[in-house]
Each structure stands twice: as C-alpha cells, then as structure tokens.
Design a protein around this motif. Structure first.
Motif, short mmCIF file in Angstrom:
data_model
loop_
_atom_site.label_atom_id
_atom_site.label_comp_id
_atom_site.label_asym_id
_atom_site.label_seq_id
_atom_site.Cartn_x
_atom_site.Cartn_y
_atom_site.Cartn_z
N LEU A 11 0.81 -1.22 0.00
CA LEU A 11 0.00 0.00 0.00
C LEU A 11 0.84 1.26 0.00
O LEU A 11 0.44 2.30 -0.56
CB LEU A 11 -0.93 0.00 1.22
CG LEU A 11 -2.01 -1.09 1.28
CD1 LEU A 11 -2.76 -1.04 2.60
CD2 LEU A 11 -2.98 -0.98 0.10
N ALA A 59 -7.96 -2.35 -3.22
CA ALA A 59 -7.34 -1.09 -2.80
C ALA A 59 -7.05 -0.21 -4.00
O ALA A 59 -6.91 -0.68 -5.14
CB ALA A 59 -6.06 -1.38 -2.03
N LYS A 109 -4.92 2.95 -0.44
CA LYS A 109 -5.99 2.92 0.55
C LYS A 109 -6.93 1.74 0.27
O LYS A 109 -7.30 1.47 -0.87
CB LYS A 109 -6.79 4.23 0.54
CG LYS A 109 -5.95 5.46 0.84
CD LYS A 109 -5.32 5.39 2.23
CE LYS A 109 -4.35 6.52 2.49
NZ LYS A 109 -5.02 7.82 2.61
N GLN A 133 -4.00 4.37 6.59
CA GLN A 133 -5.32 4.51 5.98
C GLN A 133 -5.95 5.85 6.35
O GLN A 133 -6.72 6.41 5.58
CB GLN A 133 -6.23 3.36 6.44
CG GLN A 133 -7.62 3.35 5.85
CD GLN A 133 -7.68 2.72 4.47
OE1 GLN A 133 -6.71 2.15 4.00
NE2 GLN A 133 -8.82 2.83 3.80
N VAL A 188 -12.55 -0.07 7.92
CA VAL A 188 -12.98 -0.16 6.53
C VAL A 188 -14.12 -1.17 6.49
O VAL A 188 -14.37 -1.87 7.47
CB VAL A 188 -11.83 -0.62 5.58
CG1 VAL A 188 -10.73 0.42 5.53
CG2 VAL A 188 -11.29 -1.98 6.00
#
Length: 707
Positions: free
Chosen positions: A74, A103, A107, A150, A155
């Motif tokens: 990420l 993603a 994110k 994040q 999430v």
C-alpha cells in the motif's frame, strides 16, 4: 462516459510462506499491468502468503506477516494509479477468513471474504477458515500500522461491490464459481458489470474443460466481463497450480494465458468495450428478474474510472474473441508434472534427480518427464527467462564454469538426471537392461548399471544363519510366503541403494559443494490402488511425478512422446509386458504384473473411478458393472473381479500411509495423506455383508430369478 478500458489478470508462481518473494511477484504483476495501460489488476487466491500454507493458517504469525506485506504494498507509490485486488487471510471478530483486499492509491476500499469454501478432495478450507454470510457488510477494525496509513480505524468487510465512476465490479473467489448459485448470478442482476475470480485451482487431467465451461458460462447468459486469476506452479505440496488466467466478455474469451509455464509472473490483459455488456443485457426477461431478485448489494463508491474516457486513441479497439485453448491429456502429462518437478528442484536446492531405471514403462515415464522438464527449461532459456537462467546456472555451474549454459535438453539432462539399472543375474532380462541403458543415452542422463546379487544373498543368508531355514522362490519349490519374502529383499535393497547413490553420485562427478539428489518414485496410481508394490521399496522416494497417473494414460503419454520428443526407443517400452522381474526367469515362466494381480490395468482404472469418483462400495460397484460388463463377463465373473479388487485394496491399504508424495493428476488417486481419507485396517472383506449381498445376487441370477 468512456466505453473502452484495459483490464489485467495474472498467474503468479507463489510459494507458501515466502512472504518476500510473493510480494515481489505481486508488485511485478502490478507494474506490468500498469505498463500495459491497465486500470485494474486481479491476482490469485491468498497470494500474499501462498495458498498452500495448510495448518499454518491456524498460526498467528501468518496474519501478522500478511498485514506487514500488505502495508509494504500500500505504501509503494509505484503500485498506485491502478485498482488492485489482492488475496490474504484476515482475522475478524476472532474468526479467520479467506479474503480479497481491494485497494486504490494505497488505501483499502473493501475487504471481501470468501462465501463458499472448498472442502473436499485436496481442499480443507473449513479447517482454517469460516464462510462469510452473503450480502452481510460490517466494519473491520484495522491493525494500528494500517490504520495510521489509511487515516481511519475501520474499513468495510463483507459481500459488497465496488462502484466506480463508470462501472461496477464484484469479486468471486475460486470455489464460488463451482457452486450451483454462484455469486456472479445475483451480482449481475444487481448491475455489476465486471467480475473478478481469484483462484488457487490445481491441475488434474482433463479438469480445464470443466473449469473453462464454468468461466465461459458465468457471463454467457447474464453478460459481463469475467477476469480469472490463478496460482501457477508448485506451492510447496503435491498440487500443481496450472495458471491459465483469462478474460471473458459475454461468454467469449478475449485473452487466455498459458496453462503450464516457468514464468513466475504472467500478466494477461485485454481491451474491453463495456457497452457490449450493457447491450447484451437489454432483454425484458433479464430486467424482470433483476427487479425481483433479493436485496441489493451494498456499494462502496470510489472516485475512479476504469475506462479511458472519451479522450482515447481511436486506433485502439476491443480485444478480439478467440477460441479456448485446451491441451490433450498427453500434453498435460508432459507439461504439468514437468513444471512441478522444476519448481521442486530449484526451490529445494537439491543437486538433481535420481531414478532407479528398471526398463519398464513406469520408470521410463518418470525419466521421460524429467527430459520433458529439460525441454521446457531450454525453451524458457530461448525465450529469455532470467529466473530460469539463474536457476540453470546454479545447478550446472556447480560442475564447471559458472557461465556455462546447456545448448540442448540432453546436455541439461546430463547434469540433472542420474539413472541406475539395478539388476539380478537370474531375475533381470537383457531386454530390460538394454532398454534402460539406451533410454538413458537418448535423453542424455548420467547412467550406471549394476547387479545387487551380493546384497540380496547377504540379506537372504541372515535368516539361514540365525534359524537354519533356507527360503526358496516358488519356481524352486518355495512356499508363497518364501517367494514373497525373497522378492521383497530385492525391492527394498533397490530403495536403500537408490538413496546411497543419490547422496554420493554428485561427489563421484566432482560437483562443487556436493549436495544430494532427489530420489524419484515410479509407482503409478493403479499399482497404488491395488497395493501391487512392496512397502518401502523403490516406490519409496522423495517425490513421485506419476503417482497419480494411470497406466493407461502413461502409455498414451509415451506414445505421444515417442513422436514429439523424437525418441523411438519409447516404442519398445509400450510393447513390453509389464513385469516386476523379482522372480527367477525360467524357460517356461516370466513374471507378469497383470497375471499376478488377477486383473488388468484398464480394469483397475475402472474400479478406481467407481470407488472414488462415483462413490460406490463393493455391492453398488457390482450392480453397476453387471450392466457395464454384461457383454464381456457373466455375473459370477463380475462378482469375482469386484471381490478380488476390494479384498486386495483392503489388505494393502496400509501401504498408502507411507507412499511417496505424488503429483496429483487423477480424480481416483488413493493418496492417503490428504485426498482419499479411508481406514487402513479393514474387516475381512470376504466375510463381509457386502460380499454376502453380491453372492446372493449372483445365485439368483444363475437360477434365473429376478433381483
């Protein structure tokens, strides 16, 4: 709103618990997808940790390390600018789930758990995970390092879909495609246009036909774009994941990757016109079903477009439709086990392979598979595969100049494959000895030839010295017990000799750094099923590439290889009578496998399929074969064959608990360790209720009575 978009799926050669290597391959696939102008990249199932972690999924470490590698992915900006769909295991509310993580730009948009778990045959997913409830969506609390990156602590986790500015996509995972009411059906009725399927689907002979028909059928009726990703290679176990990533639009293939390849990363992409999906769905009957379907999917929105918009190169057109590409079973045998052998060899860091070469078709098949592996490696070198080049240099450079590279498959085979004919003066024929030697020469193997008589007689005489009793073969007047015991001395001597030679032949050949060879077994699936082998003989090895392949298919493969590999010597193996050569040859007696077993190899295959695939016990099998074999055998003959098979299957079942790990290729494999879970101590079948019921039916039929 744009119509054209370029999407990518991939096959990755992941390895269980190889977190760093797995992440490197994931990143490479993303970079390749981006370089091709793709806006979506889909990867295989559980790709961060590897699919075949088995009971490691019960350990905390695997979840911790998966999150660590996801964070690395990420935060790597070179992987931004593309929607990515990656697989990893996740813990939520003290439960473990097999998940997709979707993603964008570093994110997480959605964590999508698997709904229906594979839990039969080679798969035990419900031992490690639990299934998610359809259309349930909850908040997932992120681990602290991920939460900091994040910018939020939660999430969404659940069966939701992703809504972009120009389309809607949803995820399936492997087994879900194989269920009667697959998720893509309801997703399509709710307006989802793109489906991803991330798989860990292994190769079995003739399995691709079924898998491909399901993939094509997923959008043939409902319309849509289907991106199928799969593992490729040996993940560290008996299975070979055969890749064959593909992209399908409205039931037609627009891109298909290789089924067998030495590429660690293979990205498959296609240009899609999303308007084709919408046009295919303009039907009143579909529209009515969409209005009466169950509750709608929760949509996770993102301000991102998969399409290029209206400002695109007019010369770019949608990818053309193409017919499916499916290998013949002979080609599958030549490719799947060969690629599995290469992965096992390079990752185990062994010095090469050793095969006890008997002159029969089984060990011939194993040797030919290694030669096929060498041919595939040489083609990969020709294609410029740097990973393969590095592995070849490590294996062959230990003998001479580190920069030396083979020019032919035979040259490579000479460095990697070691064969040995272990004969007996009175049992072994000149024909088998000659066939073994000539085959080794034609494929380039390093071959040795020896007799084991001195070891056999030394072991045989131990009993005489201790008890005064001297055993004899049956042709010399010995009992059945004596005959079998003397055969087993030879068989087990060959196993011990194989490991002795495998450990020291690299030293004999002045291989730098020493290292041992991997001993390859050569017992086929039918012999294992019948138990026609000696426990701890040369069927006991490190790995066995033919242990789940039938004698019938091996003969087909050898006939094919005879022409394709230009090895006319193979014709002699096909025509030779199968024999173990464990009893003395006389003027009127030569040992024969099928005569010893009391059934043919073709019949064994039928018994195996009925037992495992059709799930028939002795009585049900007898009733089926009464009809199937009515033109060949009478009721009593059918009964005798069925009872003989089950009797020997039962009394020899214990042998399967120690069999060499074998490449899985056949749906009726009796592999005890994972695929075929059965007892290994059975009641006597000849006095069983099933056999009594068979006899009852035979008696009625012979008296002309109905059953």
């Amino acid at each position: 709103m744009g119509r054209l978009m370029k999407l990518a799926t991939c096959s990755l050669n992941q390895w269980a618990l190889d977190f760093e290597g797995n992440l490197a391959r994931i990143k490479q696939s993303i970079h390749q997808a981006k370089s091709q102008g793709c806006t979506l990249r889909v990867g295989p199932e559980l790709e961060i940790c590897g699919y075949g972690c088995l009971d490691h999924f019960l350990e905390e470490d695997i979840y911790t390390h998966s999150w660590e590698k996801l964070l690395d992915l990420l935060t790597d900006e070179s992987c931004h600018g593309i929607l990515i769909d990656v697989g990893m295991p996740i813990q939520h509310k003290n439960n473990r789930y097999n998940c997709r993580v979707i993603a964008l730009d570093g994110k997480i948009l959605l964590i999508r758990p698997k709904l229906f778990l594979a839990n039969d045959g080679n798969y035990r997913e419900m031992r490690y995970f639990i299934p998610w409830r359809p259309k349930l969506v909850e908040d997932f609390y992120l681990p602290e390092p991920i939460a900091r990156h994040q910018g939020s602590h939660t999430v969404k986790i659940g069966d939701a879909v992703i809504q972009t500015k120009d389309t809607c996509l949803g995820a399936e995972t492997c087994e879900e495609l194989f269920t009667p009411r697959a998720p893509h059906i309801e997703m399509s009725l709710d307006g989802v246009e793109i489906f991803t399927n991330s798989s860990g689907s292994h190769h079995s002979l003739r399995k691709l036909d079924q898998r491909m028909s399901l993939i094509l059928g997923a959008t043939a009726l409902s319309g849509g774009v289907y991106l199928y990703a799969n593992q490729q290679g040996c993940d560290g176990d008996r299975l070979y994941y055969d890749g064959c990533a593909m992209i399908v639009v409205n039931g037609k293939i627009v891109a298909q990757g290789s089924q067998f390849s030495l590429n660690d990363v293979e990205v498959v992409s296609a240009v899609i016109d999303i308007q084709e999906v919408r046009s295919a769905r303009f039907a009143p009957s579909r529209g009515l079903q969409s209005l009466t379907t169950q509750a709608a999917y929760q949509r996770v929105e993102t301000d991102f477009s998969l399409s290029w918009g209206l400002d695109f190169d007019p010369s770019v057109t949608p990818s053309e439709k193409r017919p499916p590409r499916i290998h013949l079973p002979e080609e599958e045998i030549a490719s799947g086990p060969a690629c599995w052998l290469w992965d096992y060899l390079r990752r185990s860091k062994a010095a090469g392979f050793f095969i006890p070469l008997s002159g029969g078709i089984d060990s011939c098949s194993t040797a030919t598979l290694v030669f096929s592996m060498c041919r595939i490696v040489m083609q990969a070198l020709k294609d410029g595969n740097k990973q393969v080049e590095g592995d070849v240099k490590r294996l062959t450079g230990a003998f001479e100049d580190p920069e030396w590279m083979p020019k032919t498959a035979q040259e490579l085979c000479n460095k990697i494959l070691h064969t040995c004919y272990m004969g007996m003066e009175t049992q072994s024929s000149q024909e088998t000895r000659s066939r073994a030697e000539r085959l080794a020469k034609d494929i380039g193997a390093y071959h040795t030839d020896l007799n084991i008589d001195s070891v056999f007689h030394a072991e045989k005489n131990l009993l005489t010295q201790a008890t005064g009793f001297e055993p004899n073969f049956k042709v010399h007047g010995g009992t059945v017990a004596e005959n079998l015991a003397l055969q087993n001395i030879q068989a087990r001597t060959r196993m011990v000799t194989a490991y002795y030679f495998a450990q020291l032949l690299p030293t004999v050949r002045n291989r730098k750094g020493g290292g041992s060879l991997l001993v390859l077994g050569s017992g086929n699936v039918d012999e294992c099923l019948r138990g026609y082998l000696t426990k701890y003989d040369c069927s006991s090895a490190d790995i066995n590439p033919i242990g789940s392949i039938s004698k019938t298919d091996l003969k087909r493969f050898i006939r094919w290889a005879c022409i394709e590999f230009q090895l006319p010597i193979l014709e002699e193996f096909i025509n030779a009578t199968p024999t173990a050569e464990l009893e003395p040859i006389t003027s009127d007696y030569v040992q024969s496998d099928e005569a010893d077993m009391g059934m043919t190899y073709a019949e064994l295959s039928i018994f195996g399929k009925l037992r495992k695939e059709d799930k028939l016990g002795p009585y049900s099998m007898f009733l089926r074969l009464l009809h199937d074999w009515k033109e060949q055998y009478g009721p009593r003959e059918v009964a005798d064959k069925v009872k003989r098979f089950h009797h020997f299957y039962a009394i020899n079942r214990h042998k399967m608990t120690t069999m060499t790990p074998a490449y899985h290729a056949e749906g009726y494999s009796p592999d005890d360790n994972r695929f075929d879970l059965r007892p290994f101590l059975y009641p006597a079948f000849f006095s069983s209720w099933s056999f009594k019921k068979i006899d009852e039916v035979v008696d009625k039929l012979e008296k002309g009575q109905s059953i």
